[in-house]
Design a protein around this motif. Sequence first.
Motif, PDB file in Angstrom:
ATOM      1  N   THR A 151      11.047  21.394  60.095  1.00  0.00           N
ATOM      2  CA  THR A 151      12.843  20.909  59.775  1.00  0.00           C
ATOM      3  C   THR A 151      13.427  22.061  60.479  1.00  0.00           C
ATOM      4  O   THR A 151      13.410  23.100  59.902  1.00  0.00           O
ATOM      5  CB  THR A 151      12.883  20.693  58.465  1.00  0.00           C
ATOM      6  OG1 THR A 151      11.936  19.859  57.723  1.00  0.00           O
ATOM      7  CG2 THR A 151      14.218  19.996  58.221  1.00  0.00           C
ATOM      8  N   LYS A 152      14.406  21.528  61.504  1.00  0.00           N
ATOM      9  CA  LYS A 152      15.249  22.478  61.830  1.00  0.00           C
ATOM     10  C   LYS A 152      16.939  22.082  61.530  1.00  0.00           C
ATOM     11  O   LYS A 152      16.948  20.849  61.668  1.00  0.00           O
ATOM     12  CB  LYS A 152      15.181  22.632  63.454  1.00  0.00           C
ATOM     13  CG  LYS A 152      14.001  23.155  63.856  1.00  0.00           C
ATOM     14  CD  LYS A 152      13.503  24.621  63.414  1.00  0.00           C
ATOM     15  CE  LYS A 152      12.347  25.064  63.972  1.00  0.00           C
ATOM     16  NZ  LYS A 152      11.087  24.462  63.535  1.00  0.00           N
ATOM     17  N   SER A 164      16.046  24.486  53.957  1.00  0.00           N
ATOM     18  CA  SER A 164      15.180  23.444  54.347  1.00  0.00           C
ATOM     19  C   SER A 164      13.719  23.605  54.405  1.00  0.00           C
ATOM     20  O   SER A 164      13.009  24.516  54.215  1.00  0.00           O
ATOM     21  CB  SER A 164      15.474  22.904  55.736  1.00  0.00           C
ATOM     22  OG  SER A 164      15.022  24.104  56.610  1.00  0.00           O
ATOM     23  N   SER A 165      13.166  22.505  53.781  1.00  0.00           N
ATOM     24  CA  SER A 165      11.481  22.451  53.606  1.00  0.00           C
ATOM     25  C   SER A 165      10.829  22.425  55.115  1.00  0.00           C
ATOM     26  O   SER A 165      11.291  21.612  55.838  1.00  0.00           O
ATOM     27  CB  SER A 165      11.185  21.517  52.610  1.00  0.00           C
ATOM     28  OG  SER A 165      11.573  21.659  51.465  1.00  0.00           O
ATOM     29  N   ARG A 195      16.517  17.851  61.596  1.00  0.00           N
ATOM     30  CA  ARG A 195      15.892  17.264  62.637  1.00  0.00           C
ATOM     31  C   ARG A 195      14.287  17.682  62.520  1.00  0.00           C
ATOM     32  O   ARG A 195      14.190  18.815  62.301  1.00  0.00           O
ATOM     33  CB  ARG A 195      16.128  17.385  63.907  1.00  0.00           C
ATOM     34  CG  ARG A 195      16.269  19.004  64.396  1.00  0.00           C
ATOM     35  CD  ARG A 195      16.682  19.091  65.992  1.00  0.00           C
ATOM     36  NE  ARG A 195      16.433  20.376  66.390  1.00  0.00           N
ATOM     37  CZ  ARG A 195      17.536  21.337  66.635  1.00  0.00           C
ATOM     38  NH1 ARG A 195      18.851  21.072  66.220  1.00  0.00           N
ATOM     39  NH2 ARG A 195      17.454  22.563  67.250  1.00  0.00           N
ATOM     40  N   PHE A 196      13.416  17.120  62.719  1.00  0.00           N
ATOM     41  CA  PHE A 196      11.895  17.367  62.727  1.00  0.00           C
ATOM     42  C   PHE A 196      11.360  17.577  64.081  1.00  0.00           C
ATOM     43  O   PHE A 196      10.981  16.890  64.809  1.00  0.00           O
ATOM     44  CB  PHE A 196      11.063  16.210  61.902  1.00  0.00           C
ATOM     45  CG  PHE A 196      11.685  15.846  60.740  1.00  0.00           C
ATOM     46  CD1 PHE A 196      11.503  16.666  59.552  1.00  0.00           C
ATOM     47  CD2 PHE A 196      12.536  14.620  60.479  1.00  0.00           C
ATOM     48  CE1 PHE A 196      12.034  16.431  58.192  1.00  0.00           C
ATOM     49  CE2 PHE A 196      12.942  14.305  59.265  1.00  0.00           C
ATOM     50  CZ  PHE A 196      12.917  15.102  58.043  1.00  0.00           C
ATOM     51  N   GLY A 197      11.482  19.044  64.282  1.00  0.00           N
ATOM     52  CA  GLY A 197      11.339  19.473  65.437  1.00  0.00           C
ATOM     53  C   GLY A 197      12.348  20.080  66.171  1.00  0.00           C
ATOM     54  O   GLY A 197      13.668  19.586  66.154  1.00  0.00           O
ATOM     55  N   SER A 206       5.722  16.455  64.909  1.00  0.00           N
ATOM     56  CA  SER A 206       6.549  17.105  63.834  1.00  0.00           C
ATOM     57  C   SER A 206       6.455  16.094  62.648  1.00  0.00           C
ATOM     58  O   SER A 206       6.854  16.302  61.400  1.00  0.00           O
ATOM     59  CB  SER A 206       7.979  17.510  64.012  1.00  0.00           C
ATOM     60  OG  SER A 206       8.045  18.783  64.591  1.00  0.00           O
ATOM     61  N   ILE A 207       6.125  14.914  62.677  1.00  0.00           N
ATOM     62  CA  ILE A 207       5.781  13.793  62.054  1.00  0.00           C
ATOM     63  C   ILE A 207       4.442  13.046  61.960  1.00  0.00           C
ATOM     64  O   ILE A 207       4.080  12.539  62.966  1.00  0.00           O
ATOM     65  CB  ILE A 207       6.765  12.690  61.807  1.00  0.00           C
ATOM     66  CG1 ILE A 207       8.430  13.170  61.532  1.00  0.00           C
ATOM     67  CG2 ILE A 207       6.427  11.533  60.762  1.00  0.00           C
ATOM     68  CD1 ILE A 207       9.181  12.177  61.285  1.00  0.00           C
TER      69      ILE A 207
END
Length: 235
Positions: A151-152, A164-165, A195-197, A206-207
């Motif tokens: 998570t960014k 964030s986690s 965002r995931f990545g 990332s997911i």
Amino acid sequence: MIRRWMLVVPFVLASLAVGSDVTFAVYESNVDMILEGQVEVVDPVNPVDPGKPVRPVNPSKPGTPGPLSIDYVSNIYFGKHRIGKETSTFYANLERVVQADDGAEIDVPNYVQVTDNRGNNKGWQLNVKQAGQLKNGNHVLEGAQLTLLNTKLVSPSRGMEPASSQNIRLNPVSGEASEVMYAAENQGTGTWIGRFGKDADEGRSSIRLTVPGDTKKYEGHYSTTLIWELLDSPI
């Protein structure tokens, strides 16, 4: 000597009269302004370049209204894969969006967008939980593990960054909520994107969904629902 004093004293008195201000009256007037929390739904923005609005090609439902809102969450697509006997790990497709400025379609990391325009700076917390295991009719993909990684956070605002986690392992059996973003007091004001990545390259891994090899698999469409909860103060 007497003539000297008579010349000097009138000069001093004249200078005092010129340099003094006399207040004749005092009156106070008011200056007022009212700031209200935003009630419109905030449109999605580019999670890599948050200053630019975008339109998702396959959007989820509209964001929630109000001054504290979930503006957008990516739907997660893993695409088509062949049934296998070994433990397999699948990665979600990137989110595809249309840029508002030039109409070009681009791939971006999957993301969630939150806006806090309440004006009280109390902070907030975003959680997510999985509403059951992936299912295909009566067939359940037992033991499948969905994980959100890397998570960014980014924002078009200038507020203090929330936390964030980085490794969110969802539990489809208990349905327990997992923390995604956490804004303490005075953090997370304005619009924030998780965002995931950090970019499209990292976003591709990332997911992930891991399916055990010994899980019974049937041909068909498997799906489940993620529930995103925004709390109006951190806990």
